[in-house]
Write a protein that holds these residues in place. Structure first.
Motif, short mmCIF file in Angstrom:
data_model
loop_
_atom_site.label_atom_id
_atom_site.label_comp_id
_atom_site.label_asym_id
_atom_site.label_seq_id
_atom_site.Cartn_x
_atom_site.Cartn_y
_atom_site.Cartn_z
N ASP A 1 0.91 -1.22 0.02
CA ASP A 1 -0.04 -0.12 0.01
C ASP A 1 0.96 1.22 0.05
OD1 ASP A 1 -2.17 -1.52 -0.04
OD2 ASP A 1 -2.62 -1.16 2.14
N LYS A 2 2.02 1.26 0.77
CA LYS A 2 2.65 2.20 0.72
C LYS A 2 3.55 2.54 -0.63
CE LYS A 2 4.07 2.46 5.69
NZ LYS A 2 5.28 2.15 6.76
N LYS B 1 2.13 1.63 -3.57
CA LYS B 1 1.24 2.24 -4.25
C LYS B 1 0.96 3.65 -4.11
CE LYS B 1 -1.50 -2.06 -4.92
NZ LYS B 1 -2.63 -2.68 -4.75
N SER B 2 0.76 4.11 -2.97
CA SER B 2 0.69 5.42 -2.72
C SER B 2 1.78 6.44 -2.94
CB SER B 2 0.36 5.94 -1.12
OG SER B 2 1.45 5.50 -0.42
N ALA B 3 3.00 5.65 -2.95
CA ALA B 3 4.26 6.64 -3.52
C ALA B 3 4.15 6.78 -5.10
CB ALA B 3 5.35 5.97 -3.12
N SER B 4 3.59 5.50 -5.67
CA SER B 4 3.55 5.62 -7.27
C SER B 4 2.58 6.42 -7.69
CB SER B 4 3.29 4.05 -7.61
OG SER B 4 2.89 4.25 -9.02
N LYS B 5 1.45 6.71 -7.05
CA LYS B 5 0.37 7.57 -7.10
C LYS B 5 0.86 9.06 -7.07
CE LYS B 5 -2.91 5.01 -8.36
NZ LYS B 5 -3.36 4.80 -9.88
N ALA B 6 1.56 9.26 -6.04
CA ALA B 6 2.22 10.73 -5.77
C ALA B 6 3.17 11.13 -6.73
CB ALA B 6 2.80 10.79 -4.40
#
Length: 128
Positions: free
Chosen positions: A23-24, A26-31
């Motif tokens: 999840d971390k 993925k959120s870094a990827s989105k950011a």
């Protein structure tokens, strides 16, 4: 049974840890996908977007690794059948008779389940 409980608990901890990591990532990827440099620096923007793509791939790899490991089933605690008999006085009939007993669990409850076994009839005589 204890070994299986430990293995199940360790698997659950590992699964949770891997899910948090994915999840971390993925959120870094989105950011990183939406990164905008303050001075319109295209090179910096592309650098962050490239890293974001790698984070997404790493997240997918972590999830694949988590899902591909062998599943350990949760241990189901069963309460053993216990029959307690009080001793009878001397000279009395000490016979146990079971007549068409159906085996199951949760008797007298709305969740009553009968086991797929034929009824049991049994006679146990105790001699003095």
């Amino acid at each position: 049974v204890e070994q299986q409980k430990r293995a199940y608990d360790e698997q659950q901890k590992r699964h949770k840890r891997m899910s948090i990591t994915a999840d971390k990532l993925k959120s870094a990827s989105k950011a990183g996908e939406k990164h905008q440099a303050k001075d319109h620096d295209v090179m910096q923007r592309d650098f962050f977007r490239d890293r974001a793509g790698r984070s997404g791939k790493r997240a997918a790899a972590v999830e694949r690794m988590r899902d591909s490991e062998i599943k350990v089933e949760r241990v189901v605690e069963h309460t053993p059948l216990r029959l307690k008999f009080e001793p009878l006085g001397a000279g009395t009939n000490a016979t146990i008779i079971l007549d068409r007993v159906q085996l199951g669990y949760n008797a007298g409850n709305e969740n009553e389940k009968k086991l797929p076994l034929p009824p049991i009839s049994l006679r146990i005589d105790f001699k003095d």
